[in-house]
Write a protein that holds these residues in place. Sequence first.
Motif, PDB file in Angstrom:
ATOM      1  N   ALA A   1     102.776  29.026 -19.931  1.00  0.00           N
ATOM      2  CA  ALA A   1     103.549  28.157 -20.823  1.00  0.00           C
ATOM      3  C   ALA A   1     104.926  28.755 -21.098  1.00  0.00           C
ATOM      4  CB  ALA A   1     102.786  27.938 -22.131  1.00  0.00           C
ATOM      5  N   ALA A   2     104.989  30.076 -21.232  1.00  0.00           N
ATOM      6  CA  ALA A   2     106.279  30.739 -21.471  1.00  0.00           C
ATOM      7  C   ALA A   2     107.204  30.557 -20.268  1.00  0.00           C
ATOM      8  CB  ALA A   2     106.068  32.222 -21.762  1.00  0.00           C
ATOM      9  N   VAL A   3     106.670  30.693 -19.064  1.00  0.00           N
ATOM     10  CA  VAL A   3     107.472  30.481 -17.855  1.00  0.00           C
ATOM     11  C   VAL A   3     107.962  29.037 -17.808  1.00  0.00           C
ATOM     12  CG1 VAL A   3     107.362  30.331 -15.325  1.00  0.00           C
ATOM     13  CG2 VAL A   3     106.405  32.319 -16.495  1.00  0.00           C
ATOM     14  N   THR A   4     107.057  28.095 -18.075  1.00  0.00           N
ATOM     15  CA  THR A   4     107.415  26.671 -18.031  1.00  0.00           C
ATOM     16  C   THR A   4     108.507  26.352 -19.031  1.00  0.00           C
ATOM     17  OG1 THR A   4     105.152  26.148 -17.354  1.00  0.00           O
ATOM     18  CG2 THR A   4     106.499  24.328 -18.180  1.00  0.00           C
ATOM     19  N   ARG A   5     108.359  26.835 -20.252  1.00  0.00           N
ATOM     20  CA  ARG A   5     109.368  26.559 -21.283  1.00  0.00           C
ATOM     21  C   ARG A   5     110.721  27.188 -20.925  1.00  0.00           C
ATOM     22  NH1 ARG A   5     104.747  27.124 -25.163  1.00  0.00           N
ATOM     23  NH2 ARG A   5     104.469  25.032 -26.032  1.00  0.00           N
ATOM     24  N   ALA A   6     110.694  28.382 -20.356  1.00  0.00           N
ATOM     25  CA  ALA A   6     111.951  29.035 -19.966  1.00  0.00           C
ATOM     26  C   ALA A   6     112.628  28.276 -18.830  1.00  0.00           C
ATOM     27  CB  ALA A   6     111.694  30.490 -19.576  1.00  0.00           C
ATOM     28  N   LEU A   7     111.844  27.767 -17.888  1.00  0.00           N
ATOM     29  CA  LEU A   7     112.412  26.957 -16.810  1.00  0.00           C
ATOM     30  C   LEU A   7     113.021  25.671 -17.368  1.00  0.00           C
ATOM     31  CD1 LEU A   7     109.630  27.389 -14.103  1.00  0.00           C
ATOM     32  CD2 LEU A   7     111.993  28.217 -13.929  1.00  0.00           C
ATOM     33  N   MET A   8     112.339  25.060 -18.338  1.00  0.00           N
ATOM     34  CA  MET A   8     112.853  23.838 -18.953  1.00  0.00           C
ATOM     35  C   MET A   8     114.143  24.115 -19.727  1.00  0.00           C
ATOM     36  SD  MET A   8     109.166  22.352 -20.173  1.00  0.00           S
ATOM     37  CE  MET A   8     109.860  21.219 -21.356  1.00  0.00           C
ATOM     38  N   ALA A   9     114.185  25.232 -20.435  1.00  0.00           N
ATOM     39  CA  ALA A   9     115.392  25.590 -21.188  1.00  0.00           C
ATOM     40  C   ALA A   9     116.563  25.814 -20.235  1.00  0.00           C
ATOM     41  CB  ALA A   9     115.140  26.835 -22.036  1.00  0.00           C
ATOM     42  N   ALA A  10     116.321  26.495 -19.126  1.00  0.00           N
ATOM     43  CA  ALA A  10     117.379  26.731 -18.139  1.00  0.00           C
ATOM     44  C   ALA A  10     117.861  25.404 -17.554  1.00  0.00           C
ATOM     45  CB  ALA A  10     116.876  27.652 -17.038  1.00  0.00           C
ATOM     46  N   ALA A  11     116.921  24.502 -17.284  1.00  0.00           N
ATOM     47  CA  ALA A  11     117.292  23.193 -16.733  1.00  0.00           C
ATOM     48  C   ALA A  11     118.148  22.405 -17.715  1.00  0.00           C
ATOM     49  CB  ALA A  11     116.030  22.405 -16.385  1.00  0.00           C
ATOM     50  N   ARG A  12     117.774  22.459 -18.977  1.00  0.00           N
ATOM     51  CA  ARG A  12     118.539  21.732 -19.993  1.00  0.00           C
ATOM     52  C   ARG A  12     119.949  22.324 -20.115  1.00  0.00           C
ATOM     53  NH1 ARG A  12     115.391  20.060 -25.330  1.00  0.00           N
ATOM     54  NH2 ARG A  12     115.526  22.270 -25.815  1.00  0.00           N
ATOM     55  N   GLU A  13     120.049  23.648 -20.053  1.00  0.00           N
ATOM     56  CA  GLU A  13     121.369  24.302 -20.101  1.00  0.00           C
ATOM     57  C   GLU A  13     122.250  23.870 -18.932  1.00  0.00           C
ATOM     58  OE1 GLU A  13     120.780  28.527 -20.184  1.00  0.00           O
ATOM     59  OE2 GLU A  13     119.665  28.447 -22.072  1.00  0.00           O
ATOM     60  N   GLN A  14     121.624  23.574 -17.791  1.00  0.00           N
ATOM     61  CA  GLN A  14     122.365  23.164 -16.597  1.00  0.00           C
ATOM     62  C   GLN A  14     122.622  21.657 -16.577  1.00  0.00           C
ATOM     63  OE1 GLN A  14     119.647  24.823 -13.757  1.00  0.00           O
ATOM     64  NE2 GLN A  14     120.650  26.821 -13.768  1.00  0.00           N
ATOM     65  N   GLY A  15     122.224  20.947 -17.637  1.00  0.00           N
ATOM     66  CA  GLY A  15     122.515  19.524 -17.749  1.00  0.00           C
ATOM     67  C   GLY A  15     121.420  18.584 -17.300  1.00  0.00           C
ATOM     68  N   ALA A  16     120.269  19.098 -16.892  1.00  0.00           N
ATOM     69  CA  ALA A  16     119.176  18.219 -16.471  1.00  0.00           C
ATOM     70  C   ALA A  16     118.572  17.523 -17.685  1.00  0.00           C
ATOM     71  CB  ALA A  16     118.107  19.008 -15.731  1.00  0.00           C
ATOM     72  N   SER A  17     118.150  16.288 -17.484  1.00  0.00           N
ATOM     73  CA  SER A  17     117.522  15.538 -18.575  1.00  0.00           C
ATOM     74  C   SER A  17     116.063  15.236 -18.307  1.00  0.00           C
ATOM     75  CB  SER A  17     118.290  14.237 -18.828  1.00  0.00           C
ATOM     76  OG  SER A  17     118.338  13.453 -17.653  1.00  0.00           O
ATOM     77  N   VAL A  18     115.601  15.400 -17.065  1.00  0.00           N
ATOM     78  CA  VAL A  18     114.211  15.113 -16.717  1.00  0.00           C
ATOM     79  C   VAL A  18     113.656  16.266 -15.899  1.00  0.00           C
ATOM     80  CG1 VAL A  18     112.654  13.573 -15.447  1.00  0.00           C
ATOM     81  CG2 VAL A  18     114.589  12.617 -16.713  1.00  0.00           C
ATOM     82  N   ALA A  19     112.434  16.663 -16.225  1.00  0.00           N
ATOM     83  CA  ALA A  19     111.725  17.680 -15.446  1.00  0.00           C
ATOM     84  C   ALA A  19     110.444  17.063 -14.904  1.00  0.00           C
ATOM     85  CB  ALA A  19     111.388  18.889 -16.312  1.00  0.00           C
ATOM     86  N   TYR A  20     110.068  17.474 -13.704  1.00  0.00           N
ATOM     87  CA  TYR A  20     108.800  17.011 -13.138  1.00  0.00           C
ATOM     88  C   TYR A  20     108.096  18.182 -12.473  1.00  0.00           C
ATOM     89  CZ  TYR A  20     110.871  17.052  -8.457  1.00  0.00           C
ATOM     90  OH  TYR A  20     111.469  17.451  -7.287  1.00  0.00           O
ATOM     91  N   LEU A  21     106.790  18.045 -12.317  1.00  0.00           N
ATOM     92  CA  LEU A  21     105.986  19.050 -11.634  1.00  0.00           C
ATOM     93  C   LEU A  21     104.705  18.409 -11.145  1.00  0.00           C
ATOM     94  CD1 LEU A  21     103.574  19.718 -13.845  1.00  0.00           C
ATOM     95  CD2 LEU A  21     105.346  21.116 -14.873  1.00  0.00           C
ATOM     96  N   GLN A  22     104.038  19.090 -10.233  1.00  0.00           N
ATOM     97  CA  GLN A  22     102.707  18.684  -9.800  1.00  0.00           C
ATOM     98  C   GLN A  22     101.747  19.706 -10.373  1.00  0.00           C
ATOM     99  OE1 GLN A  22     103.265  18.217  -5.495  1.00  0.00           O
ATOM    100  NE2 GLN A  22     103.064  16.018  -5.845  1.00  0.00           N
TER     101      GLN A  22
END
Length: 197
Positions: free
Chosen positions: A152-173
């Motif tokens: 969960a910590a890895v996932t949240r950190a990846l999401m935070a980095a994505a948001r910082e880079q301007g992404a608005s949607v995240a997806y995964l399998q």
Amino acid sequence: MRVDDLKQLRRRLSPDQALQSIQVGTDASAEQTEWAAALGFTRAGGIPTMTMDLREAAEFLEHPFRVRRAERSDSDAMAQCIADGFELDTLAESAPFTNAALLARPEVTGIVVESASGEIISAGMSTQTTPDVVGLYAIATRPEHRRQGHGAAVTRALMAAAREQGASVAYLQASPQGAPVYSRIGFTHDSTRTYMF
């Protein structure tokens, strides 16, 4: 892609690069099922695709773990962590998911969780596929460190980095083990992708 094209691709691969599965979409058509069978893939399984609107995501919490961005020099340790986490037979099976060249790409983010001794115990990657969309993948935790919040910590950190880079949607399998973790974080089931193996 035609089955003949897949057969040609399979012949060009070395034994450690052999195809393990084929993604055929939401539901396998009769033609895709025949193609897969011609390649030796006779079983099918579904993997849920989950999405999250990063603009509506809760603020990301601080973690009691050492969570950091991966560096190119972490690639071998990340590959081993992912191989261990997914219980792969060989390290080569995880190599496509993390390598130094991949970690150097500007659209790719790697995140690791380290133990007190500096061992990488959880890892994951993301790729910004468009300016607005990021895909998360290969999030894995070594078996002896599971159920402690590392994934969960890895996932949240990846999401935070994505948001910082301007992404608005995240997806995964999601794997069956990972889906409940992602649901708790706020991902919702979007569709199911069928794989032949």
